[in-house]
Design a protein around this motif. Sequence first.
Motif, PDB file in Angstrom:
ATOM      1  N   GLY A  99       0.674  -1.244   0.005  1.00  7.67           N
ATOM      2  CA  GLY A  99      -0.010  -0.043  -0.020  1.00  7.67           C
ATOM      3  C   GLY A  99       0.763   1.105  -0.023  1.00  7.67           C
ATOM      4  N   GLU A 100       1.994   1.209   0.320  1.00  9.50           N
ATOM      5  CA  GLU A 100       3.052   2.339   0.349  1.00  9.50           C
ATOM      6  C   GLU A 100       3.675   2.391  -1.176  1.00  9.50           C
ATOM      7  N   ASP A 101       3.857   3.655  -1.224  1.00 10.89           N
ATOM      8  CA  ASP A 101       4.655   3.836  -2.959  1.00 10.89           C
ATOM      9  C   ASP A 101       6.003   3.277  -2.746  1.00 10.89           C
ATOM     10  N   PRO A 102       6.546   2.365  -3.696  1.00  7.99           N
ATOM     11  CA  PRO A 102       7.613   2.254  -4.152  1.00  7.99           C
ATOM     12  C   PRO A 102       8.733   3.127  -4.044  1.00  7.99           C
ATOM     13  N   SER A 103      10.082   2.948  -4.115  1.00  6.26           N
ATOM     14  CA  SER A 103      11.102   3.883  -4.253  1.00  6.26           C
ATOM     15  C   SER A 103      10.956   4.293  -5.708  1.00  6.26           C
ATOM     16  N   SER A 104      11.409   5.590  -6.225  1.00  8.55           N
ATOM     17  CA  SER A 104      11.771   5.807  -7.420  1.00  8.55           C
ATOM     18  C   SER A 104      12.749   5.050  -8.036  1.00  8.55           C
ATOM     19  N   CYS A 105      12.633   4.896  -9.449  1.00  7.12           N
ATOM     20  CA  CYS A 105      13.873   4.249 -10.026  1.00  7.12           C
ATOM     21  C   CYS A 105      14.056   4.530 -11.461  1.00  7.12           C
ATOM     22  N   LYS A 106      15.469   5.015 -11.564  1.00  6.49           N
ATOM     23  CA  LYS A 106      15.589   5.327 -12.947  1.00  6.49           C
ATOM     24  C   LYS A 106      17.252   4.895 -13.531  1.00  6.49           C
ATOM     25  N   ILE A 107      17.360   4.792 -14.883  1.00  2.00           N
ATOM     26  CA  ILE A 107      18.564   4.454 -15.353  1.00  2.00           C
ATOM     27  C   ILE A 107      19.450   5.395 -15.845  1.00  2.00           C
ATOM     28  N   GLY A 108      20.703   5.381 -15.530  1.00  3.53           N
ATOM     29  CA  GLY A 108      21.531   6.564 -16.006  1.00  3.53           C
ATOM     30  C   GLY A 108      22.683   5.685 -16.701  1.00  3.53           C
ATOM     31  N   VAL A 109      23.424   6.531 -17.835  1.00  4.68           N
ATOM     32  CA  VAL A 109      24.522   6.063 -18.566  1.00  4.68           C
ATOM     33  C   VAL A 109      25.520   7.191 -18.233  1.00  4.68           C
ATOM     34  N   VAL A 110      26.621   6.650 -17.351  1.00  5.92           N
ATOM     35  CA  VAL A 110      28.061   7.592 -17.260  1.00  5.92           C
ATOM     36  C   VAL A 110      28.961   7.241 -18.165  1.00  5.92           C
ATOM     37  N   ASP A 111      29.463   8.581 -18.618  1.00  4.64           N
ATOM     38  CA  ASP A 111      30.752   8.291 -19.504  1.00  4.64           C
ATOM     39  C   ASP A 111      31.915   8.417 -18.689  1.00  4.64           C
ATOM     40  N   VAL A 112      32.864   7.369 -18.751  1.00  8.55           N
ATOM     41  CA  VAL A 112      33.798   7.022 -17.906  1.00  8.55           C
ATOM     42  C   VAL A 112      34.990   8.017 -17.808  1.00  8.55           C
ATOM     43  N   SER A 113      35.099   8.541 -19.229  1.00 11.63           N
ATOM     44  CA  SER A 113      36.178   9.794 -19.048  1.00 11.63           C
ATOM     45  C   SER A 113      35.732  11.119 -18.518  1.00 11.63           C
ATOM     46  N   THR A 114      34.415  11.384 -18.907  1.00 15.14           N
ATOM     47  CA  THR A 114      33.850  12.827 -18.270  1.00 15.14           C
ATOM     48  C   THR A 114      32.988  12.789 -16.924  1.00 15.14           C
ATOM     49  N   ALA A 115      32.765  11.520 -16.512  1.00 15.45           N
ATOM     50  CA  ALA A 115      31.720  11.466 -15.348  1.00 15.45           C
ATOM     51  C   ALA A 115      30.542  12.010 -15.525  1.00 15.45           C
ATOM     52  N   LYS A 116      29.954  12.140 -16.833  1.00 14.30           N
ATOM     53  CA  LYS A 116      28.698  12.827 -17.095  1.00 14.30           C
ATOM     54  C   LYS A 116      27.805  11.660 -17.428  1.00 14.30           C
ATOM     55  N   THR A 117      26.429  11.968 -16.764  1.00 14.33           N
ATOM     56  CA  THR A 117      25.489  10.989 -16.888  1.00 14.33           C
ATOM     57  C   THR A 117      24.377  11.421 -17.496  1.00 14.33           C
ATOM     58  N   THR A 118      23.954  10.462 -18.495  1.00 17.25           N
ATOM     59  CA  THR A 118      22.694  10.756 -19.435  1.00 17.25           C
ATOM     60  C   THR A 118      21.604   9.930 -18.832  1.00 17.25           C
ATOM     61  N   TRP A 119      20.641  10.501 -18.392  1.00 16.44           N
ATOM     62  CA  TRP A 119      19.457   9.730 -18.034  1.00 16.44           C
ATOM     63  C   TRP A 119      18.532   9.513 -19.026  1.00 16.44           C
ATOM     64  N   ILE A 120      18.162   7.799 -18.892  1.00 15.53           N
ATOM     65  CA  ILE A 120      17.463   7.297 -19.892  1.00 15.53           C
ATOM     66  C   ILE A 120      15.871   7.658 -19.745  1.00 15.53           C
ATOM     67  N   ASP A 121      15.173   8.320 -20.773  1.00 13.73           N
ATOM     68  CA  ASP A 121      13.662   8.708 -20.723  1.00 13.73           C
ATOM     69  C   ASP A 121      12.804   7.460 -20.749  1.00 13.73           C
ATOM     70  N   VAL A 122      12.694   6.779 -19.483  1.00 15.69           N
ATOM     71  CA  VAL A 122      11.632   5.570 -19.398  1.00 15.69           C
ATOM     72  C   VAL A 122      10.537   6.036 -19.208  1.00 15.69           C
ATOM     73  N   PRO A 123       9.390   5.563 -20.002  1.00 13.41           N
ATOM     74  CA  PRO A 123       8.175   6.094 -20.137  1.00 13.41           C
ATOM     75  C   PRO A 123       7.456   5.720 -18.618  1.00 13.41           C
ATOM     76  N   GLY A 124       6.549   6.555 -18.151  1.00 10.97           N
ATOM     77  CA  GLY A 124       5.725   5.989 -17.326  1.00 10.97           C
ATOM     78  C   GLY A 124       6.342   6.588 -15.859  1.00 10.97           C
ATOM     79  N   ASP A 125       5.550   6.732 -14.660  1.00 14.42           N
ATOM     80  CA  ASP A 125       5.876   7.226 -13.492  1.00 14.42           C
ATOM     81  C   ASP A 125       6.787   6.513 -12.903  1.00 14.42           C
ATOM     82  N   PRO A 126       8.177   7.020 -12.707  1.00 13.24           N
ATOM     83  CA  PRO A 126       9.309   6.176 -11.936  1.00 13.24           C
ATOM     84  C   PRO A 126       9.020   5.812 -10.699  1.00 13.24           C
ATOM     85  N   ILE A 127       7.766   5.987 -10.028  1.00 13.36           N
ATOM     86  CA  ILE A 127       7.622   5.473  -8.656  1.00 13.36           C
ATOM     87  C   ILE A 127       6.662   4.272  -8.822  1.00 13.36           C
TER      88      ILE A 127
END
Length: 726
Positions: free
Chosen positions: A235-263
């Motif tokens: 009955g309690e909401d789950p944790s929010s979940c998302k996927i990131g891809v981080v470039d090893v050389s720059t440490a910059k993360t690109t977040w994946i636009d997964v459809p739907g409410d992440p919670i």
Amino acid sequence: MNIKFYRLAGTGLLFFLLLFSGSALKAQFNKTHWATDGYQYYLMDGDQLVELDTRDSAKKTVLLTKEMLTPAGKPALRVENFYISDDGQKVLIFTNSKRVWRYNTRGDYWVYDLTAKTLKQLGTARPASSLMFAKLSPDGTKAGYVSEHNVYVQDLATGSEKQLTADGTKKLINGTFDWVYEEEFDCRDGFRWSPDSRAIAYWQIDASKIKNYEMLNTTDSIYPYVVPVEYPVAGEDPSSCKIGVVDVSTAKTTWIDVPGDPIQHYIPRMEWAKNPNQLILQQLNREQNDSKLIIANVSNGTTAVIHDEQARAWIDAGDGRDPIGWNWLSKGKSFLWLSEKDGWRHMYKIDLEGKETLITKGNYDVIDLTLIDDAGGYIYFMASPENATQKYLYRVKIKGGNAERVSPADEPGTHEYEISPNGKIALHSFSNIYTPHTSEVVSLPDNKHISGKLIKLNQAAKNKPEFFKVKTVDGVEMDGWMVKPTNFDSTKKYPVVFYVYSEPAGATVTDSWGSGRNFLYTGNMADDGYIYVSLDNRGTPAPKGADWRKFIYKNIGLVNIEDQAMGAKEILKWPFVDSTRVAVWGWSGGGSCTLNLMFQHPEIYKTGIAIAAVGWQLTYDNIYQERYMGVPIDDASRAVFIKGSPITYAKNLKGNLLYIHGTGDDNVHYKNAEMLINELVKYNRQFELMSFPNRSHGIFEGPGTTTYLRTLYTKYLREHCPSGGR
């Protein structure tokens, strides 16, 4: 809840079985380390890492000696697990581990370079035993790991470490998971190297809004202190979940636009799609009855749904095996997926555009996948079309067709295989209910013995368990096993002890070694004059088709209880069973079943021993309970949870009840025990209670604990359900 009876997919309500079988670590880490050619494999032999050849049992090559595993000025490393790079030149070593809830997944990692002959520790700037899931990059030049909820990368040549995420906290979790993802999806390792070693894809779990269940530790210091566990109940909401891809050389993360409410959605599976610009992932809605397979473009984060399956009841996450990896075909052009949509658990080939082709056909379930031999054109899998208590290796052509059995016809029981990458060799393990585990090396597909101990059925086993089928007044036919007393006399009546689990996370009636044995009983039940019995009701994960498994949907605590009770009534008609001496016991989900049987059918069960039971379903975690019972968002949807909860019926107790629980149980909280106590007190229902201070769900910590528990169990059973024929 999690153990591999039918499928290995998550869950702690069965963790005690792993503990008592001594295989908790084995369940997590026992993967064969095959060499690239598939004929050799590696293992630790005492203090040495050796290479064995499946074709020559006498051949053994030492890869790492104790001296090579000894850092300067320190004792030799105690190797708990190891991994070998694709080129075979580096060995990643896991040691000094610490337990994280279920398994020892946190520790120290070292790398031995076979070319440079050097042994170096990873993450020396990080706290001791804080590294998780270290893995070498595909090109063998770097290692990635998680420490304190952040992702790091280290250059193996220079030793320089780079922090790739910086926002990790106890509640914002990068590269691993929160309690409930780990418990119910088996998700622990939360990052993946890209095929070109330039990026890392990772999960980020935001548990900041998850309430803590605060356990009280009253034994480890003078003043008690609180142990918080982020724990979303049904009955309690789950944790929010998302996927990131981080470039090893720059440490910059690109977040994946997964459809739907992440919670309101889960992502239990994610891998690279055999190329450095695409990910593939599985998304489940919160009800877990809508499964989407999604392709993500890493460069811009866009996504496309390529497959969408919806069901009346729940859909299992993944393919029933370890949630790491994806079953690719044709060098990544398509993959295998398991689905029950036609009523049986079958394999489908799905391409990256979503076109699917049925591979296995017929009225049988694929229990799990074992190997894809792409070059040979076959898929190996486990199934048992004729006997749901057993398991055998089959193979089918990748293009589909009739499956052929590989396991020998003269070895009835449960078979396990770890097949080499070339599909020609396998480590084969066999057991049945009266034959202990035997391991051998075999060739495939002929299953011909190469080395190891020859399999020999233990036909003369003492107190050999018997399988039977029982049909209830409702027309439900269940499999069961029974162990009769030693020197059984059919003219006498004996007490019967039922062992139950009954929920979707596990089956108890399997033709494998360990079935038919009561691991809590001190002594020999058969010698003492007990009949020991177990039944698998509708809803247990036996390979009997989706209708069997899903019949329990929104009916836990009702359907399983009625099946068990009606099955028991048929057994009590047997002339050698004493209906006045009937006991039942179970742990976790089986503890819940025990309570419900004692409360809902006091006319049958006279004595019960319930351990670590869920007494009130609304106290258990959301992923498990909502998967099988729906999401309790209003009074109507909460009603099914209440109707199936033992506490609802506690006032009906008439027999002898022993209730056991650990106060440090992070899985089934001690709150369940206290709610049950209050209800039994309210109606003056006398019972006995044993609380184990600060013990977890497995009730094994501390000196003497297991011995005390077994002694208590045995003493209570003997006192309230006396043994022997009359």
